[in-house]
Design an enzyme around this catalytic site. Structure first.
Site, PDB file in Angstrom:
ATOM      1  N   LEU A  43       1.021   5.295 -11.567  1.00  0.00           N
ATOM      2  CA  LEU A  43      -0.018   5.800 -12.493  1.00  0.00           C
ATOM      3  C   LEU A  43      -1.257   6.225 -11.732  1.00  0.00           C
ATOM      4  O   LEU A  43      -1.971   7.129 -12.140  1.00  0.00           O
ATOM      5  CB  LEU A  43      -0.408   4.698 -13.483  1.00  0.00           C
ATOM      6  N   GLY A  46      -6.116   2.692  -6.712  1.00  0.00           N
ATOM      7  CA  GLY A  46      -7.530   2.318  -6.653  1.00  0.00           C
ATOM      8  C   GLY A  46      -7.813   1.720  -5.295  1.00  0.00           C
ATOM      9  O   GLY A  46      -6.938   1.727  -4.417  1.00  0.00           O
ATOM     10  N   GLY A  49      -5.255  -1.153  -4.458  1.00  0.00           N
ATOM     11  CA  GLY A  49      -3.816  -0.953  -4.337  1.00  0.00           C
ATOM     12  C   GLY A  49      -3.302   0.049  -5.363  1.00  0.00           C
ATOM     13  O   GLY A  49      -4.041   0.937  -5.796  1.00  0.00           O
ATOM     14  N   ASP A 154     -18.757  -3.245 -12.054  1.00  0.00           N
ATOM     15  CA  ASP A 154     -18.216  -1.930 -11.701  1.00  0.00           C
ATOM     16  C   ASP A 154     -18.016  -1.071 -12.951  1.00  0.00           C
ATOM     17  O   ASP A 154     -16.978  -0.418 -13.114  1.00  0.00           O
ATOM     18  CB  ASP A 154     -16.903  -2.100 -10.924  1.00  0.00           C
TER      19      ASP A 154
END
Ligand SMILES: Nc1ncnc2c1ncn2[C@@H]1O[C@H](COP(=O)(O)OP(=O)(O)OP(=O)(O)O)[C@@H](O)[C@H]1O
Length: 362
Positions: A43, A46, A49, A154
């Site tokens: 998909l 990041g 991983g 974040d």
């Protein structure tokens, strides 16, 4: 809360006191579910991983996060204590032969808010933007109002995922920290994403829920303007450096994304921009709490939909004036009084709480 004890071999926790349950999968289960972590199931990637689409034996679609270097224990630990329809919830975990955890989370089928704003050929309409902003604000509020509060660290459009019902869900808890006065909180160096980082957050002691409020303010400016948080193709590159002087001068219309009609109601245009400006105030004590932000956006959203009855940018066609003046007035008063509160909000508590909660028990 749902701190779960470990169960093995794909069994499910059966504790009746847990409002939600986390499953432990065998590594083989996840190999099967991802066609052995095949590229065709990838998909995205990041900093930690890879993320794979997977189908569990039950037929349920999920996303599996496989770490490269960093471990995912912190994310599992934080997510196992939270569960909300506004978050990308943890469903389970697995451990590979090197002792590294893999995460199984809810699958979000409609990409990220970043895609919606910046790569979608049809930019979202204003009512949709307001709804996505409100849902994200509520998600951050959920974290801050949990006990002890969780700071995401974040908040950004790439970490807001869109589910199959087109609702925004906050994900990626890799940097999240619980507000407990412990070694981890005191020793974790500042981190986040350039363009969204609170300038006040320069040492571990400076971390507070207002750090997330700042990043949310950047995200709100991004939603309003359609500009990326940081884009070297723009001058100035940072959305905050560009938008705040315009908002200060009262040039609200200039900050709205020219690709779609802005809210027709000048009050909504002004108030949403003002909320964003307050979130990114340099003095963190003067920033609103996420609770205040979510309440304001909720009321603006109501006002916007009342006006939407006569607003071609919402209905897509001019249907004439339908809303009654009384209802509009009441809503406006509600919004005004909350904005007054927001402006006059007392110095909020910014220090980390010292409550301790039990750790996740494996
Ligand atoms: N639950 C999910 N459902 C569907 N797709 C997902 C899910 N989680 C992540 N993704 C996809 O995988 C990509 C990588 O996600 P990940 O959270 O690992 O990193 P990121 O947030 O994009 O970057 P970083 O980790 O550097 O902040 C996302 O951009 C998204 O496209």
């Amino acid at each position: 809360m749902g701190y779960l004890s470990c169960k093995t071999d794909s069994s499910i926790s059966t504790s009746t006191s847990d409002p939600f349950q986390i499953q432990e999968f065998t590594y083989k289960d996840l190999q099967l579910a991802t066609a052995n972590f095949s590229d065709s199931k990838l998909l995205g990637r990041g900093s930690h991983g890879l993320v794979y689409k997977a189908v569990l034996r039950s037929g349920r679609l999920v996303a599996v996060k496989k770490p490269s270097s960093n471990d995912l224990d912190n994310e599992i630990d934080i997510l196992s204590s939270l569960h909300s329809p506004s978050l990308v919830n943890l469903l389970g975990f697995s451990t590979n032969s090197h002792g590294r955890r893999l995460l199984v989370v809810e699958f979000m089928s409609n990409g990220t808010l970043f895609d919606v704003l910046h790569t979608n050929p049809r930019p979202p309409t204003w009512p949709r933007r307001l709804r996505l902003a409100l849902q994200t604000a509520r998600a951050v509020e959920t974290l801050h109002s949990s006990s002890p509060p969780v700071i995401h660290r974040d908040i950004k459009s790439a970490n807001v995922l869109i589910d199959r019902n087109l609702n925004a869900r906050l994900g990626d808890f890799g940097l999240a920290l619980r507000c407990v006065d412990d070694f981890r909180l005191r020793s974790t160096p500042p981190a986040g994403t350039m363009g969204y980082l609170d300038p006040c957050y320069v040492t571990p002691e400076n971390l507070s829920t207002k750090t997330d409020v700042f990043s949310f303010g950047i995200l709100l400016l991004e939603i309003i303007s359609g500009r990326k948080a940081l884009d070297m193709a723009n001058s100035p590159p940072s959305v905050v450096d560009w938008a705040i002087p315009l908002i200060r001068k009262g040039k609200f219309m200039s900050v709205y994304d020219p690709r779609v009609p802005a809210p027709r109601d000048a009050r909504v245009r002004k108030m949403v921009a003002v909320v964003a400006a307050k979130c990114v105030r340099p003095c963190r004590e003067r920033r609103p709490s996420m609770k205040e932000v979510a309440r304001c956006l909720g009321e603006l959203s109501k006002l916007n939909s009342w006006n939407g009855l006569s607003n071609p940018c919402i209905m897509g066609e001019d249907v004439g004036i339908v809303g009654t003046p009384l209802k509009n007035q009441q809503l406006e008063l509600g919004v005004r009084s909350n904005l007054m509160e927001l402006m006059a909000s007392p110095k909020s508590q910014i220090r980390a709480k010292t409550t301790r909660l039990p750790n996740l028990r494996f």
